[in-house]
Write a protein that holds these residues in place. Sequence first.
Motif, PDB file in Angstrom:
ATOM      1  N   TYR A   1       0.253   5.142   1.139  1.00 36.28           N
ATOM      2  CA  TYR A   1      -0.639   6.076   1.800  1.00 36.28           C
ATOM      3  C   TYR A   1      -0.002   7.462   1.807  1.00 36.28           C
ATOM      4  O   TYR A   1       1.227   7.595   1.862  1.00 36.28           O
TER       5      TYR A   1
ATOM      6  N   GLN B   1      -0.092  11.001   4.076  1.00 32.52           N
ATOM      7  CA  GLN B   1      -0.527  11.538   5.363  1.00 32.52           C
ATOM      8  C   GLN B   1      -0.200  13.022   5.418  1.00 32.52           C
ATOM      9  O   GLN B   1       0.974  13.409   5.471  1.00 32.52           O
TER      10      GLN B   1
ATOM     11  N   TYR C   1       0.842  -1.196   0.000  1.00 31.51           N
ATOM     12  CA  TYR C   1       0.000   0.000   0.000  1.00 31.51           C
ATOM     13  C   TYR C   1       0.883   1.254   0.000  1.00 31.51           C
ATOM     14  O   TYR C   1       1.915   1.293   0.674  1.00 31.51           O
TER      15      TYR C   1
ATOM     16  N   PRO D   1      -3.651   8.721   7.663  1.00 35.30           N
ATOM     17  CA  PRO D   1      -3.212   8.307   6.328  1.00 35.30           C
ATOM     18  C   PRO D   1      -4.398   8.049   5.395  1.00 35.30           C
ATOM     19  O   PRO D   1      -5.418   7.521   5.823  1.00 35.30           O
TER      20      PRO D   1
ATOM     21  N   LEU E   1      -5.341   6.247   1.625  1.00 32.73           N
ATOM     22  CA  LEU E   1      -4.811   5.317   0.638  1.00 32.73           C
ATOM     23  C   LEU E   1      -4.702   5.966  -0.737  1.00 32.73           C
ATOM     24  O   LEU E   1      -5.646   6.583  -1.224  1.00 32.73           O
TER      25      LEU E   1
ATOM     26  N   GLY F   1      -3.056  -6.794   9.943  1.00 32.72           N
ATOM     27  CA  GLY F   1      -2.571  -5.444  10.166  1.00 32.72           C
ATOM     28  C   GLY F   1      -1.421  -5.146   9.228  1.00 32.72           C
ATOM     29  O   GLY F   1      -0.882  -6.031   8.569  1.00 32.72           O
ATOM     30  N   TYR F   2      -1.064  -3.889   9.178  1.00 30.36           N
ATOM     31  CA  TYR F   2      -0.031  -3.438   8.251  1.00 30.36           C
ATOM     32  C   TYR F   2       1.284  -3.215   8.986  1.00 30.36           C
ATOM     33  O   TYR F   2       1.307  -2.790  10.137  1.00 30.36           O
TER      34      TYR F   2
ATOM     35  N   LEU G   1       3.703   7.213   2.977  1.00 31.96           N
ATOM     36  CA  LEU G   1       3.946   5.992   3.740  1.00 31.96           C
ATOM     37  C   LEU G   1       3.696   4.766   2.878  1.00 31.96           C
ATOM     38  O   LEU G   1       2.691   4.677   2.180  1.00 31.96           O
TER      39      LEU G   1
ATOM     40  N   PHE H   1       4.306  -0.691   8.497  1.00 29.14           N
ATOM     41  CA  PHE H   1       4.622   0.547   7.785  1.00 29.14           C
ATOM     42  C   PHE H   1       6.122   0.784   7.745  1.00 29.14           C
ATOM     43  O   PHE H   1       6.855   0.438   8.683  1.00 29.14           O
ATOM     44  N   GLY H   2       6.567   1.423   6.682  1.00 28.89           N
ATOM     45  CA  GLY H   2       7.909   1.971   6.646  1.00 28.89           C
ATOM     46  C   GLY H   2       7.946   3.294   7.404  1.00 28.89           C
ATOM     47  O   GLY H   2       6.925   3.770   7.908  1.00 28.89           O
TER      48      GLY H   2
ATOM     49  N   ASP I   1      -6.507  -1.218  -6.098  1.00 31.26           N
ATOM     50  CA  ASP I   1      -7.301  -0.016  -5.837  1.00 31.26           C
ATOM     51  C   ASP I   1      -6.424   1.202  -6.049  1.00 31.26           C
ATOM     52  O   ASP I   1      -5.411   1.363  -5.368  1.00 31.26           O
TER      53      ASP I   1
ATOM     54  N   LYS J   1      -5.197  -9.246   5.059  1.00 31.75           N
ATOM     55  CA  LYS J   1      -5.886  -8.103   5.664  1.00 31.75           C
ATOM     56  C   LYS J   1      -6.169  -8.327   7.131  1.00 31.75           C
ATOM     57  O   LYS J   1      -6.438  -7.383   7.861  1.00 31.75           O
TER      58      LYS J   1
ATOM     59  N   GLN K   1      -3.181   0.459  -3.875  1.00 30.32           N
ATOM     60  CA  GLN K   1      -2.983  -0.852  -3.265  1.00 30.32           C
ATOM     61  C   GLN K   1      -2.610  -1.844  -4.351  1.00 30.32           C
ATOM     62  O   GLN K   1      -3.267  -1.908  -5.396  1.00 30.32           O
TER      63      GLN K   1
END
Lengths: 113, 112
Positions: free
Chosen positions: A35, A37, A33, A43, A45, A101-102, A91, A104-105, A56, A98, A48
Amino acid sequence: EAEVAQSPRYKITEKSQAVAFWCDPISGHATLYWYRQILGQGPELLVQFQDESVVDDSQLPKDRFSAERLKGVDSTLKIQPAELGDSAMYLCASSLSKADGYTFGSGTRLTVV
Amino acid sequence: AQSVAQPEDQVNVAEGNPLTVKCTYSVSGNPYLFWYVQYPNRGLQFLLKYITGDNLVKGSYGFEAEFNKSQTSSHLKKPSALVSDSALYFCAVNPNAGKSTFGDGTTLTVKP
């Protein structure tokens, strides 16, 4: 612990210039993904991916933004031309499913001047 | 359309006191619910998730969350706050369509 790698951490660019961000997700995570922010907000989207396919991109401003994940591993997000309103944190996140959870970097902080 | 609201922009607590961060959501079906924490100039870190079952879920760093599906709300809690818990906290919902929608976050400040 495995991490999502993003580069650069910070980027300052002049408006109308092109800028690109890179993301390397956790190995084995098929879903990636991007995102955006904006300061003071959650954040939102942009795009995806499932493997190399876009799932998406309904909120991606396609006149200036593009994203690719050619081999289904790392990904690049590009903005051309950059506008002042693009200043934000970008991000990247990945997930195994799903339900997990994600991860993140650390993000890329973009400032357009 | 799905939405997530975090009614408090800011929560202030004294160190050692319990903390609560609130979230409400509007989404169809039975979504997955998540809490994340963000430290300055960093990405978000996963704290905990709720999928089904027990409405009280324990997560990372001593946090736990209550989930109330009938009221479509969640409260993130910690019995004794630390100064190092000061950060931005996000609630997120993920319906079966597979992408998470985030609230605008709550800034938690824990004062010594």
